[in-house]
Motif scaffolding. Structure first.
Motif, PDB file in Angstrom:
ATOM      1  N   TYR A 131      12.275  -3.675 -13.476  1.00  0.00           N
ATOM      2  CA  TYR A 131      12.134  -4.172 -12.063  1.00  0.00           C
ATOM      3  C   TYR A 131      11.076  -2.873 -11.612  1.00  0.00           C
ATOM      4  N   LEU A 132      11.183  -1.676 -11.672  1.00  0.00           N
ATOM      5  CA  LEU A 132      10.652  -0.626 -11.429  1.00  0.00           C
ATOM      6  C   LEU A 132       9.076  -0.394 -12.020  1.00  0.00           C
ATOM      7  N   LEU A 133       9.244  -1.050 -13.305  1.00  0.00           N
ATOM      8  CA  LEU A 133       8.108  -1.307 -13.865  1.00  0.00           C
ATOM      9  C   LEU A 133       6.892  -2.343 -13.023  1.00  0.00           C
ATOM     10  N   ALA A 134       7.505  -3.351 -12.532  1.00  0.00           N
ATOM     11  CA  ALA A 134       6.834  -4.419 -11.963  1.00  0.00           C
ATOM     12  C   ALA A 134       6.438  -3.811 -10.648  1.00  0.00           C
ATOM     13  N   CYS A 135       7.145  -2.880 -10.020  1.00  0.00           N
ATOM     14  CA  CYS A 135       6.828  -2.534  -8.652  1.00  0.00           C
ATOM     15  C   CYS A 135       5.787  -1.552  -8.731  1.00  0.00           C
ATOM     16  N   ILE A 136       5.688  -0.688  -9.933  1.00  0.00           N
ATOM     17  CA  ILE A 136       4.512   0.290  -9.900  1.00  0.00           C
ATOM     18  C   ILE A 136       3.250  -0.361 -10.369  1.00  0.00           C
ATOM     19  N   THR A 137       3.350  -1.487 -11.008  1.00  0.00           N
ATOM     20  CA  THR A 137       2.268  -2.250 -11.528  1.00  0.00           C
ATOM     21  C   THR A 137       1.491  -2.708 -10.394  1.00  0.00           C
ATOM     22  N   GLY A 138       2.462  -3.482  -9.656  1.00  0.00           N
ATOM     23  CA  GLY A 138       1.890  -4.134  -8.316  1.00  0.00           C
ATOM     24  C   GLY A 138       1.239  -3.342  -7.238  1.00  0.00           C
ATOM     25  N   VAL A 139       2.163  -2.249  -6.938  1.00  0.00           N
ATOM     26  CA  VAL A 139       1.525  -1.241  -5.855  1.00  0.00           C
ATOM     27  C   VAL A 139       0.185  -0.605  -6.521  1.00  0.00           C
ATOM     28  N   GLY A 140       0.388  -0.510  -7.918  1.00  0.00           N
ATOM     29  CA  GLY A 140      -0.725   0.290  -8.181  1.00  0.00           C
ATOM     30  C   GLY A 140      -2.011  -0.680  -8.226  1.00  0.00           C
ATOM     31  N   ILE A 141      -1.906  -1.979  -8.274  1.00  0.00           N
ATOM     32  CA  ILE A 141      -3.071  -2.939  -8.236  1.00  0.00           C
ATOM     33  C   ILE A 141      -3.563  -3.048  -6.898  1.00  0.00           C
ATOM     34  N   LEU A 142      -2.785  -2.754  -5.719  1.00  0.00           N
ATOM     35  CA  LEU A 142      -3.175  -2.866  -4.442  1.00  0.00           C
ATOM     36  C   LEU A 142      -3.837  -1.481  -4.228  1.00  0.00           C
ATOM     37  N   ILE A 143      -3.431  -0.395  -4.460  1.00  0.00           N
ATOM     38  CA  ILE A 143      -4.151   0.863  -4.357  1.00  0.00           C
ATOM     39  C   ILE A 143      -5.491   0.913  -4.984  1.00  0.00           C
ATOM     40  N   GLN A 144      -5.525   0.145  -6.189  1.00  0.00           N
ATOM     41  CA  GLN A 144      -6.766  -0.041  -6.761  1.00  0.00           C
ATOM     42  C   GLN A 144      -7.918  -0.552  -5.878  1.00  0.00           C
ATOM     43  N   GLU A 145      -7.519  -1.833  -5.491  1.00  0.00           N
ATOM     44  CA  GLU A 145      -8.179  -2.638  -4.526  1.00  0.00           C
ATOM     45  C   GLU A 145      -8.802  -1.898  -3.374  1.00  0.00           C
ATOM     46  N   LEU A 146      -7.896  -0.900  -3.000  1.00  0.00           N
ATOM     47  CA  LEU A 146      -8.340  -0.394  -1.681  1.00  0.00           C
ATOM     48  C   LEU A 146      -9.153   0.832  -1.922  1.00  0.00           C
ATOM     49  N   THR A 147      -9.004   1.554  -2.908  1.00  0.00           N
ATOM     50  CA  THR A 147      -9.673   2.824  -3.211  1.00  0.00           C
ATOM     51  C   THR A 147     -10.668   2.633  -4.175  1.00  0.00           C
ATOM     52  N   GLY A 148     -10.559   1.791  -5.262  1.00  0.00           N
ATOM     53  CA  GLY A 148     -11.589   1.570  -6.290  1.00  0.00           C
ATOM     54  C   GLY A 148     -11.370   2.718  -7.295  1.00  0.00           C
ATOM     55  N   LEU A 149     -10.191   3.536  -7.312  1.00  0.00           N
ATOM     56  CA  LEU A 149      -9.957   4.638  -8.186  1.00  0.00           C
ATOM     57  C   LEU A 149      -9.436   4.002  -9.415  1.00  0.00           C
ATOM     58  N   PRO A 150      -9.408   4.606 -10.638  1.00  0.00           N
ATOM     59  CA  PRO A 150      -8.940   4.206 -11.696  1.00  0.00           C
ATOM     60  C   PRO A 150      -7.734   3.802 -11.880  1.00  0.00           C
ATOM     61  N   HIS A 151      -7.315   2.873 -12.644  1.00  0.00           N
ATOM     62  CA  HIS A 151      -6.258   1.973 -12.722  1.00  0.00           C
ATOM     63  C   HIS A 151      -4.952   2.988 -13.145  1.00  0.00           C
ATOM     64  N   GLU A 152      -5.317   3.965 -13.939  1.00  0.00           N
ATOM     65  CA  GLU A 152      -3.975   4.924 -14.287  1.00  0.00           C
ATOM     66  C   GLU A 152      -3.826   5.852 -13.286  1.00  0.00           C
ATOM     67  N   LEU A 153      -4.861   6.244 -12.527  1.00  0.00           N
ATOM     68  CA  LEU A 153      -4.430   7.212 -11.192  1.00  0.00           C
ATOM     69  C   LEU A 153      -3.638   6.485 -10.447  1.00  0.00           C
ATOM     70  N   THR A 154      -4.176   5.371  -9.955  1.00  0.00           N
ATOM     71  CA  THR A 154      -3.385   4.455  -9.041  1.00  0.00           C
ATOM     72  C   THR A 154      -1.813   3.998  -9.274  1.00  0.00           C
TER      73      THR A 154
END
Length: 537
Positions: A131-154
């Motif tokens: 579950y934690l993995l799913a949350c990290i992945t989903g929030v990471g996608i959103l932060i990437q959309e907002l910032t354009g930062l690399p996926h690994e960093l988000t």
């Protein structure tokens, strides 16, 4: 940086500040693990919905709606809501009476067996890490959309956000931040709905526009939904998939550590009933409103490359900036709230249930819990970097582990006093292996298993069948001892402080509200969808 970025960043800072403030109120392990056992209905409801909805509810499930399975999800959510009524009545209130600090500890005390406590702890870690993995992945996608930062960093930033306040404040902070995040995404969705519906022609034209939309997925408005979207080959298989997942989520919210475990924090048994009623209403009404927004986007853009980003696209392209920012903050909140819940439960369970160690002080125990949170959180972050799957797939897999493993020893331990420690332990292990092994065979496409484990032979049902079988065998071979029988009898005694007539009258009011909400929702779906779609009115 855009207003969307700063809006989400400010909301995250607020969540962290609230969590850190709550951490200052933690005086002992009881505060850290179960929030002092005095949480009112409002806070329990908030944490139930926030930890349940997760980033999957705003991304994975909405992508599934967008690709044609809104009817499947409506059926699934309706069955899931029953778990919020069933759970407190047949399991949650007895769990609260045990006064344990974790769910695995309850199993150990109920069956007077250290082994089952450790098994339950291991299953908790496996499920919630996924579950934690799913949350990290989903929030990471959103932060990437907002910032354009690399996926690994988000991904790292997503992990850092929820780790900071959970690490410090434990359950006391999680309950407060969960409720705050629940309010954020609740108002975000309520304000966004009318705008999205108006953009595609108005709520009154939604059904007509979808019926005439060539981009609408096949079966979108049919009772069985998009058959291909369920992985089935026919209508029966598609409906059975929704029913199976509905049963899984019903059991999950009734007995899982991040849902039923909230009963341990409740101020009274009445709080467990009332919060369950409100959570059931939100699961059906609120999520239906959210799902309709996702399919409304089909009339605005029917060719999204990544369907799970449907609400993110609407936030940027359809909603006014202020409402869009609130919606994005709500999606972020859904992910962070669930992640904080999972992380806290993991840390508590590793320290209290798996590691058999006596701590010299409560301070040492809290320190160890925080180290375990950090360790497992880093493991989930590493798995996220490896790209282990989609948000919805991971979330649903994780929920099924708990449902298949815990329902027999959990509910069975209440309704059947003769269920022994051996039977419960064997039931838990066989339910876990009975699901995981067939699921892996199906996932790898190994013939003939991929075509056999469907419908009533779904890996979930295989786990349940085996769990029931081994519960009977184990209890037959090793019958329940005196300690187990006496503890079961103790759980059946209603505490004197719960025997207040006025409290039960208030419980009834919540029950009536639940019934009224169900009737209204049924009439809306019947006259606003089913009858006009089939040309009856």
């Amino acid at each position: 940086m855009s207003i969307y970025f700063w809006g989400v960043i400010i909301s995250i800072i607020i969540y962290m500040a609230v969590g850190l403030y709550a951490g200052r109120q933690v005086k002992d392990a009881n505060d850290y693990y179960v929030s002092g056992r005095n949480a009112p209905t409002f806070l329990i409801t908030g944490t139930l919905i926030a930890s349940m909805l997760s980033v999957n509810g705003f991304m994975g499930d909405q992508g599934w709606c967008y690709t044609g399975n809104i009817t499947s999800l409506v059926l699934l959510n309706s069955m899931c809501a029953c778990g919020y009524v069933f759970g407190p009545l047949v399991f949650g209130r007895y769990l609260r009476r045990s006064e344990c600090t974790t769910m695995p500890e309850y199993f150990g005390v109920r069956y007077h067996d250290r082994k089952i406590r450790r098994v339950a702890g291991i299953i908790t870690i496996i499920s919630l890490t996924a579950y934690l993995l799913a949350c990290i992945t989903g929030v990471g996608i959103l932060i990437q959309e907002l910032t354009g930062l690399p996926h690994e960093l988000t991904l790292f930033l997503a992990w850092l956000c929820f780790t900071v306040f959970t690490f410090y404040s434990g359950s006391k902070g999680v309950v407060l931040t969960d409720t705050l995040m629940f309010l954020v995404f609740l108002f975000g969705v309520i304000l966004a709905g009318p705008v999205i519906f108006k953009a595609q022609g108005g709520i009154g034209e939604l059904l007509t526009n979808l019926m005439n939309n060539p981009a609408a997925p096949q079966g979108l408005l049919d009772y069985h939904g998009n058959i291909a979207g369920t992985g089935a080959k026919d209508v029966f298989g598609a409906v059975m998939y929704a029913v199976t997942m509905g049963i899984i989520w019903l059991i999950t919210v009734a007995v899982s550590p991040w849902q039923a475990g909230r009963n341990l924090m409740a101020k009274s048994e009445h709080v467990t009933f009332r919060s369950g009623a409100v959570a059931a209403i939100c699961t059906v009404v609120f999520l239906l409103f959210l799902n309709l927004q996702s399919v409304a986007v089909l009339n605005l853009n029917g060719a999204l490359e990544d369907p799970q980003r449907v609400l993110i696209w609407a936030s940027f392209e359809v909603l006014p900036k202020l409402i869009g920012t609130l919606m994005l903050a709500g999606i972020t909140a859904a992910g962070l709230s669930s992640a904080s819940t999972f992380l806290s439960v993991i840390g508590f369970s590793v320290t209290s249930d798996i590691i058999d160690r006596k701590f010299n002080s409560e301070a040492e125990k809290l320190k160890h819990s925080r180290i375990m949170m950090l360790t497992v959180g880093i493991l989930a972050l590493v798995l996220a970097y490896l790209g282990m799957g989609g948000v919805r797939v991971i979330s649903w897999f994780a929920s099924t582990i708990i449902a298949a493993s815990w329902v027999v020893p959990g509910v069975g331990g209440i309704v059947c006093k003769k269920l022994s420690a051996t039977g419960a332990r064997w039931a838990m292990i066989s339910g876990f292996l009975g699901f995981v092994i067939p699921k892996c065979l199906v996932g790898l496409g190994i013939s003939p298993f991929a075509g056999v484990f469907v419908n009533f032979l779904d890996p979930f049902f295989i786990g349940i069948y085996l769990s029931l079988f081994f519960a009977l065998i184990g209890t037959k071979l090793h019958q329940a001892g005196t300690e187990e029988m006496e503890y079961h009898q103790k759980l059946m005694i209603l505490p004197e402080k719960e025997k207040v007539v006025s409290e039960y009258k208030q419980d009834l009011r919540y029950g009536y509200i639940l019934i009224i909400a169900g009737v209204i929702t049924t009439l809306v779906l019947l006259f606003g969808w089913a009858l006009p779609y089939n040309g009856i009115i």
